[in-house]
Design a protein around this motif. Sequence first.
Motif, PDB file in Angstrom:
ATOM      1  N   GLY A  48       0.829  -1.209   0.000  1.00 11.91           N
ATOM      2  CA  GLY A  48       0.000   0.000   0.000  1.00 11.91           C
ATOM      3  C   GLY A  48       0.863   1.259   0.000  1.00 11.91           C
ATOM      4  N   GLU A  49       0.432   2.265  -0.762  1.00 12.51           N
ATOM      5  CA  GLU A  49       1.168   3.536  -0.802  1.00 12.51           C
ATOM      6  C   GLU A  49       0.170   4.676  -0.800  1.00 12.51           C
ATOM      7  N   ARG A  50       0.636   5.854  -0.439  1.00 13.50           N
ATOM      8  CA  ARG A  50      -0.242   7.023  -0.426  1.00 13.50           C
ATOM      9  C   ARG A  50       0.552   8.283  -0.696  1.00 13.50           C
ATOM     10  N   ALA A  51      -0.176   9.335  -1.083  1.00 10.53           N
ATOM     11  CA  ALA A  51       0.450  10.621  -1.365  1.00 10.53           C
ATOM     12  C   ALA A  51      -0.561  11.722  -1.103  1.00 10.53           C
ATOM     13  N   VAL A  52      -0.025  12.909  -0.902  1.00 16.17           N
ATOM     14  CA  VAL A  52      -0.873  14.094  -0.766  1.00 16.17           C
ATOM     15  C   VAL A  52      -0.917  14.783  -2.133  1.00 16.17           C
ATOM     16  N   ILE A  53      -2.110  15.249  -2.497  1.00 15.20           N
ATOM     17  CA  ILE A  53      -2.273  16.018  -3.732  1.00 15.20           C
ATOM     18  C   ILE A  53      -2.059  17.492  -3.388  1.00 15.20           C
ATOM     19  N   ALA A  54      -1.115  18.117  -4.096  1.00 14.11           N
ATOM     20  CA  ALA A  54      -0.828  19.533  -3.844  1.00 14.11           C
ATOM     21  C   ALA A  54      -1.138  20.346  -5.101  1.00 14.11           C
ATOM     22  N   VAL A  55      -1.625  21.567  -4.883  1.00  8.89           N
ATOM     23  CA  VAL A  55      -1.890  22.488  -5.990  1.00  8.89           C
ATOM     24  C   VAL A  55      -1.134  23.774  -5.709  1.00  8.89           C
ATOM     25  N   ASN A  56      -0.224  24.096  -6.617  1.00 16.43           N
ATOM     26  CA  ASN A  56       0.651  25.259  -6.413  1.00 16.43           C
ATOM     27  C   ASN A  56       1.242  25.235  -4.995  1.00 16.43           C
ATOM     28  N   GLY A  57       1.596  24.028  -4.552  1.00 14.76           N
ATOM     29  CA  GLY A  57       2.241  23.864  -3.251  1.00 14.76           C
ATOM     30  C   GLY A  57       1.291  23.668  -2.087  1.00 14.76           C
ATOM     31  N   ALA A  58       0.007  23.988  -2.259  1.00 13.99           N
ATOM     32  CA  ALA A  58      -0.965  23.846  -1.153  1.00 13.99           C
ATOM     33  C   ALA A  58      -1.485  22.416  -1.111  1.00 13.99           C
ATOM     34  N   ARG A  59      -1.546  21.826   0.079  1.00 16.01           N
ATOM     35  CA  ARG A  59      -2.025  20.448   0.231  1.00 16.01           C
ATOM     36  C   ARG A  59      -3.555  20.461   0.196  1.00 16.01           C
ATOM     37  N   VAL A  60      -4.136  19.747  -0.775  1.00 15.53           N
ATOM     38  CA  VAL A  60      -5.597  19.832  -0.965  1.00 15.53           C
ATOM     39  C   VAL A  60      -6.295  18.483  -0.980  1.00 15.53           C
ATOM     40  N   GLY A  61      -5.547  17.386  -1.087  1.00 15.30           N
ATOM     41  CA  GLY A  61      -6.222  16.095  -1.185  1.00 15.30           C
ATOM     42  C   GLY A  61      -5.287  14.929  -0.960  1.00 15.30           C
ATOM     43  N   TYR A  62      -5.826  13.759  -1.145  1.00 14.01           N
ATOM     44  CA  TYR A  62      -5.132  12.529  -0.735  1.00 14.01           C
ATOM     45  C   TYR A  62      -5.428  11.416  -1.728  1.00 14.01           C
ATOM     46  N   LEU A  63      -4.428  10.620  -2.007  1.00 15.25           N
ATOM     47  CA  LEU A  63      -4.546   9.444  -2.878  1.00 15.25           C
ATOM     48  C   LEU A  63      -3.938   8.270  -2.144  1.00 15.25           C
ATOM     49  N   ARG A  64      -4.573   7.096  -2.269  1.00 16.36           N
ATOM     50  CA  ARG A  64      -3.913   5.895  -1.771  1.00 16.36           C
ATOM     51  C   ARG A  64      -4.126   4.780  -2.786  1.00 16.36           C
ATOM     52  N   TRP A  65      -3.200   3.869  -2.845  1.00 17.65           N
ATOM     53  CA  TRP A  65      -3.321   2.782  -3.807  1.00 17.65           C
ATOM     54  C   TRP A  65      -2.658   1.523  -3.251  1.00 17.65           C
ATOM     55  N   GLN A  66      -3.149   0.387  -3.735  1.00 17.15           N
ATOM     56  CA  GLN A  66      -2.666  -0.882  -3.194  1.00 17.15           C
ATOM     57  C   GLN A  66      -2.861  -2.004  -4.203  1.00 17.15           C
ATOM     58  N   ALA A  67      -1.837  -2.822  -4.385  1.00 13.78           N
ATOM     59  CA  ALA A  67      -1.963  -4.030  -5.199  1.00 13.78           C
ATOM     60  C   ALA A  67      -2.870  -5.001  -4.460  1.00 13.78           C
ATOM     61  N   VAL A  68      -3.761  -5.666  -5.200  1.00 17.80           N
ATOM     62  CA  VAL A  68      -4.763  -6.518  -4.571  1.00 17.80           C
ATOM     63  C   VAL A  68      -4.524  -7.983  -4.946  1.00 17.80           C
ATOM     64  N   SER A  69      -4.586  -8.842  -3.934  1.00 15.75           N
ATOM     65  CA  SER A  69      -4.311 -10.268  -4.143  1.00 15.75           C
ATOM     66  C   SER A  69      -5.521 -10.991  -4.756  1.00 15.75           C
ATOM     67  N   ARG A  70      -5.255 -12.178  -5.297  1.00 17.18           N
ATOM     68  CA  ARG A  70      -6.323 -13.032  -5.841  1.00 17.18           C
ATOM     69  C   ARG A  70      -7.393 -13.304  -4.772  1.00 17.18           C
ATOM     70  N   GLU A  71      -6.914 -13.580  -3.551  1.00 15.47           N
ATOM     71  CA  GLU A  71      -7.822 -13.924  -2.451  1.00 15.47           C
ATOM     72  C   GLU A  71      -8.814 -12.783  -2.165  1.00 15.47           C
ATOM     73  N   ILE A  72      -8.279 -11.564  -2.080  1.00 18.80           N
ATOM     74  CA  ILE A  72      -9.154 -10.405  -1.783  1.00 18.80           C
ATOM     75  C   ILE A  72     -10.118 -10.155  -2.938  1.00 18.80           C
ATOM     76  N   LEU A  73      -9.606 -10.227  -4.161  1.00 14.79           N
ATOM     77  CA  LEU A  73     -10.472  -9.987  -5.325  1.00 14.79           C
ATOM     78  C   LEU A  73     -11.623 -10.985  -5.342  1.00 14.79           C
ATOM     79  N   ASP A  74     -11.298 -12.261  -5.100  1.00 15.22           N
ATOM     80  CA  ASP A  74     -12.345 -13.289  -5.090  1.00 15.22           C
ATOM     81  C   ASP A  74     -13.349 -13.032  -3.973  1.00 15.22           C
ATOM     82  N   SER A  75     -12.844 -12.549  -2.820  1.00 14.28           N
ATOM     83  CA  SER A  75     -13.735 -12.371  -1.660  1.00 14.28           C
ATOM     84  C   SER A  75     -14.763 -11.274  -1.895  1.00 14.28           C
ATOM     85  N   VAL A  76     -14.474 -10.332  -2.812  1.00  9.21           N
ATOM     86  CA  VAL A  76     -15.462  -9.282  -3.102  1.00  9.21           C
ATOM     87  C   VAL A  76     -16.143  -9.520  -4.451  1.00  9.21           C
ATOM     88  N   GLY A  77     -15.943 -10.720  -4.997  1.00  9.45           N
ATOM     89  CA  GLY A  77     -16.675 -11.097  -6.213  1.00  9.45           C
ATOM     90  C   GLY A  77     -16.088 -10.575  -7.503  1.00  9.45           C
TER      91      GLY A  77
END
Length: 168
Positions: A48-77
């Motif tokens: 899992g990784e994350r970052a802050v979204i900045a606009v002209n240097g101002a922190r305005v938002g957030y992103l997160r992302w994660q590789a998903v395993s076969r097991e998790i994908l199957d568990s949510v259909g």
Amino acid sequence: MNHDVTLVPFRSSDAALLSHWLLAPHVAKWYKEPQEHLDWALCPPVGGERAVIAVNGARVGYLRWQAVSREILDSVGLKEIPANSVDIDILIGEVSYVGRGIGPQALQLLIKHLREDTSIPLLGLTTSIHNHTAQRAYRKAGFRDLREYDPPGYGRCLLMVMSLSHEV
Ligand SMILES: CC(C)(COP(=O)(O)OP(=O)(O)OC[C@H]1O[C@@H](n2cnc3c(N)ncnc32)[C@H](O)[C@@H]1OP(=O)(O)O)[C@@H](O)C(=O)NCCC(=O)NCCS
């Protein structure tokens, strides 16, 4: 106004800001478990990784992302989604920055970064079928509607994807 959008590292000192964003009504409507998101940001799981979204240097938002395993994908259909696909979450926390095209720009920066990892077959974003702002933003960033599904606890959702390997 010209927006210089960048992704900057999330620091533990950003926790209070992220907490404030998660509780803002326009975000809280879609993010039902703020504490889970905060804990994740402070101590991401493996892959899992994350970052802050900045606009002209101002922190305005957030992103997160994660590789998903076969097991998790199957568990949510999501049996047709290849393992090691990357699931993305995004929010623009500063309400005055919503609706200015910053979300799509931030996603395009993340896509460029993730393309460097050739082991990732697919990128995905899950959103409520009722979150039309998010759906429009994700389409602008290049994602397409794949299908609706019902991940436990989230209501009816739309899965939007971008193939990096042309498999799906
Ligand atoms: C979803 C989100 C990341 C999109 O990023 P964004 O920078 O706002 O995206 P855009 O500026 O491209 O706006 C998307 C569309 O919604 C519209 N929109 C934005 N704010 C709006 C508002 N308050 N009311 C109505 N429409 C709005 C925009 O006009 C745009 O549509 P268009 O370009 O087709 O005209 C951001 O709005 C957000 O964080 N919202 C709150 C949290 C959330 O919903 N996160 C996603 C959960 S899956």
